[in-house]
Design a protein around this motif. Structure first.
Motif, PDB file in Angstrom:
ATOM      1  N   MET A   1       0.844  -1.171   0.000  1.00  0.00           N
ATOM      2  CA  MET A   1       0.000   0.000   0.000  1.00  0.00           C
ATOM      3  C   MET A   1       0.893   1.239   0.000  1.00  0.00           C
ATOM      4  N   SER A   2       0.578   2.174  -0.862  1.00  0.00           N
ATOM      5  CA  SER A   2       1.428   3.351  -0.978  1.00  0.00           C
ATOM      6  C   SER A   2       1.072   4.386   0.094  1.00  0.00           C
ATOM      7  N   VAL A   3       2.058   5.156   0.449  1.00  0.00           N
ATOM      8  CA  VAL A   3       1.875   6.199   1.447  1.00  0.00           C
ATOM      9  C   VAL A   3       1.337   7.446   0.744  1.00  0.00           C
ATOM     10  N   PRO A   4       0.269   8.044   1.248  1.00  0.00           N
ATOM     11  CA  PRO A   4      -0.250   9.243   0.579  1.00  0.00           C
ATOM     12  C   PRO A   4       0.764  10.384   0.656  1.00  0.00           C
ATOM     13  N   ARG A   5       0.818  11.116  -0.414  1.00  0.00           N
ATOM     14  CA  ARG A   5       1.759  12.218  -0.494  1.00  0.00           C
ATOM     15  C   ARG A   5       1.236  13.409   0.292  1.00  0.00           C
ATOM     16  N   ARG A   6       2.117  14.085   1.005  1.00  0.00           N
ATOM     17  CA  ARG A   6       1.704  15.277   1.762  1.00  0.00           C
ATOM     18  C   ARG A   6       1.475  16.430   0.809  1.00  0.00           C
ATOM     19  N   ARG A   7       0.414  17.143   1.057  1.00  0.00           N
ATOM     20  CA  ARG A   7       0.137  18.324   0.236  1.00  0.00           C
ATOM     21  C   ARG A   7       1.018  19.472   0.690  1.00  0.00           C
ATOM     22  N   ARG A   8       1.486  20.235  -0.300  1.00  0.00           N
ATOM     23  CA  ARG A   8       2.298  21.387   0.049  1.00  0.00           C
ATOM     24  C   ARG A   8       1.409  22.470   0.629  1.00  0.00           C
ATOM     25  N   ARG A   9       1.944  23.252   1.527  1.00  0.00           N
ATOM     26  CA  ARG A   9       1.198  24.337   2.153  1.00  0.00           C
ATOM     27  C   ARG A   9       1.029  25.469   1.153  1.00  0.00           C
ATOM     28  N   LEU A  10      -0.167  26.060   1.132  1.00  0.00           N
ATOM     29  CA  LEU A  10      -0.424  27.184   0.232  1.00  0.00           C
ATOM     30  C   LEU A  10       0.367  28.401   0.693  1.00  0.00           C
ATOM     31  N   PRO A  11       0.792  29.240  -0.225  1.00  0.00           N
ATOM     32  CA  PRO A  11       1.451  30.481   0.181  1.00  0.00           C
ATOM     33  C   PRO A  11       0.499  31.370   0.987  1.00  0.00           C
ATOM     34  N   ASP A  12       1.078  32.268   1.773  1.00  0.00           N
ATOM     35  CA  ASP A  12       0.276  33.089   2.686  1.00  0.00           C
ATOM     36  C   ASP A  12      -0.778  33.911   1.968  1.00  0.00           C
ATOM     37  N   GLU A  13      -0.415  34.531   0.819  1.00  0.00           N
ATOM     38  CA  GLU A  13      -1.398  35.387   0.142  1.00  0.00           C
ATOM     39  C   GLU A  13      -2.554  34.572  -0.432  1.00  0.00           C
ATOM     40  N   VAL A  14      -2.286  33.321  -0.830  1.00  0.00           N
ATOM     41  CA  VAL A  14      -3.361  32.469  -1.351  1.00  0.00           C
ATOM     42  C   VAL A  14      -4.276  32.031  -0.207  1.00  0.00           C
ATOM     43  N   ARG A  15      -3.685  31.683   0.942  1.00  0.00           N
ATOM     44  CA  ARG A  15      -4.509  31.296   2.088  1.00  0.00           C
ATOM     45  C   ARG A  15      -5.359  32.455   2.563  1.00  0.00           C
ATOM     46  N   ALA A  16      -4.794  33.664   2.588  1.00  0.00           N
ATOM     47  CA  ALA A  16      -5.574  34.830   3.013  1.00  0.00           C
ATOM     48  C   ALA A  16      -6.725  35.096   2.045  1.00  0.00           C
ATOM     49  N   ALA A  17      -6.481  34.940   0.739  1.00  0.00           N
ATOM     50  CA  ALA A  17      -7.550  35.130  -0.246  1.00  0.00           C
ATOM     51  C   ALA A  17      -8.629  34.064  -0.093  1.00  0.00           C
ATOM     52  N   ALA A  18      -8.228  32.836   0.227  1.00  0.00           N
ATOM     53  CA  ALA A  18      -9.213  31.764   0.420  1.00  0.00           C
ATOM     54  C   ALA A  18     -10.066  32.021   1.658  1.00  0.00           C
ATOM     55  N   VAL A  19      -9.463  32.534   2.714  1.00  0.00           N
ATOM     56  CA  VAL A  19     -10.230  32.858   3.925  1.00  0.00           C
ATOM     57  C   VAL A  19     -11.236  33.961   3.628  1.00  0.00           C
ATOM     58  N   ARG A  20     -10.800  34.979   2.888  1.00  0.00           N
ATOM     59  CA  ARG A  20     -11.728  36.056   2.515  1.00  0.00           C
ATOM     60  C   ARG A  20     -12.872  35.535   1.657  1.00  0.00           C
ATOM     61  N   ALA A  21     -12.585  34.585   0.761  1.00  0.00           N
ATOM     62  CA  ALA A  21     -13.634  34.019  -0.089  1.00  0.00           C
ATOM     63  C   ALA A  21     -14.650  33.233   0.743  1.00  0.00           C
ATOM     64  N   VAL A  22     -14.174  32.469   1.719  1.00  0.00           N
ATOM     65  CA  VAL A  22     -15.088  31.705   2.569  1.00  0.00           C
ATOM     66  C   VAL A  22     -15.952  32.647   3.400  1.00  0.00           C
ATOM     67  N   LEU A  23     -15.366  33.703   3.945  1.00  0.00           N
ATOM     68  CA  LEU A  23     -16.146  34.665   4.723  1.00  0.00           C
ATOM     69  C   LEU A  23     -17.178  35.371   3.852  1.00  0.00           C
ATOM     70  N   SER A  24     -16.799  35.717   2.637  1.00  0.00           N
ATOM     71  CA  SER A  24     -17.746  36.370   1.730  1.00  0.00           C
ATOM     72  C   SER A  24     -18.871  35.414   1.339  1.00  0.00           C
ATOM     73  N   LEU A  25     -18.545  34.148   1.123  1.00  0.00           N
ATOM     74  CA  LEU A  25     -19.579  33.163   0.809  1.00  0.00           C
ATOM     75  C   LEU A  25     -20.530  32.985   1.992  1.00  0.00           C
ATOM     76  N   ALA A  26     -20.001  32.970   3.215  1.00  0.00           N
ATOM     77  CA  ALA A  26     -20.862  32.858   4.396  1.00  0.00           C
ATOM     78  C   ALA A  26     -21.778  34.078   4.516  1.00  0.00           C
ATOM     79  N   PHE A  27     -21.238  35.263   4.245  1.00  0.00           N
ATOM     80  CA  PHE A  27     -22.045  36.482   4.267  1.00  0.00           C
ATOM     81  C   PHE A  27     -23.169  36.414   3.230  1.00  0.00           C
ATOM     82  N   THR A  28     -22.856  35.884   2.053  1.00  0.00           N
ATOM     83  CA  THR A  28     -23.867  35.757   1.001  1.00  0.00           C
ATOM     84  C   THR A  28     -24.950  34.763   1.399  1.00  0.00           C
ATOM     85  N   LEU A  29     -24.564  33.639   1.991  1.00  0.00           N
ATOM     86  CA  LEU A  29     -25.561  32.642   2.401  1.00  0.00           C
ATOM     87  C   LEU A  29     -26.458  33.166   3.520  1.00  0.00           C
TER      88      LEU A  29
END
Length: 135
Positions: A1-29
């Motif tokens: 059985m193969s070992v799953p590969r670790r995902r690389r961490r997203l850069p800080d600016e991409v993570r910050a943009a993703a957090v803003r997108a989730v907050l905006s989606l929550a506001f819309t819902l």
């Protein structure tokens, strides 16, 4: 059985943009739920809730576009020659470009932008009339 590969961490600016997108989606819902309940109740909160929902949709699309742009920027930064990851290296330097041709005496190789390769328009000359032969 193969070992799953670790995902690389997203850069800080991409993570910050993703957090803003989730907050905006929550506001819309939240705006969608409030607009739905206000329409059922016949409340005066319907118009502000619809406006908040519209702004939330616009903000969510803006944040998703920001994620795409920041991912592209982060990928371009990672593709610097000599980086640690083997697939992120730049292309090897290409051969030097061939020398450009020297301009000709008539100047046909390098012309100014306002010059044309075609000669100037000459209106057609009228043909001389040849009299018909007489019998």
């Amino acid at each position: 059985m193969s070992v799953p590969r670790r995902r690389r961490r997203l850069p800080d600016e991409v993570r910050a943009a993703a957090v803003r997108a989730v907050l905006s989606l929550a506001f819309t819902l939240v705006g969608v739920v409030v607009a739905t309940l206000a329409s059922y109740a016949g409340s005066g909160m319907l118009v502000p809730a619809l406006m908040a929902m519209g702004l939330g949709v616009f903000g969510t699309m803006w944040c998703l576009l920001e994620i795409l742009i920041s991912r592209q920027i982060a990928a371009q930064r990672a593709r610097v020659p000599g980086s640690a990851h083997p697939t992120t290296g730049g292309r090897p330097p290409s051969e030097p470009l061939a020398a450009r041709p020297f301009p000709r005496a008539d100047g046909s190789v390098y012309q100014q932008p306002h010059q044309s390769h075609r000669p100037a328009y000459q209106p057609p000359q009228p043909r001389p009339r040849i009299p018909a032969p007489r019998p």
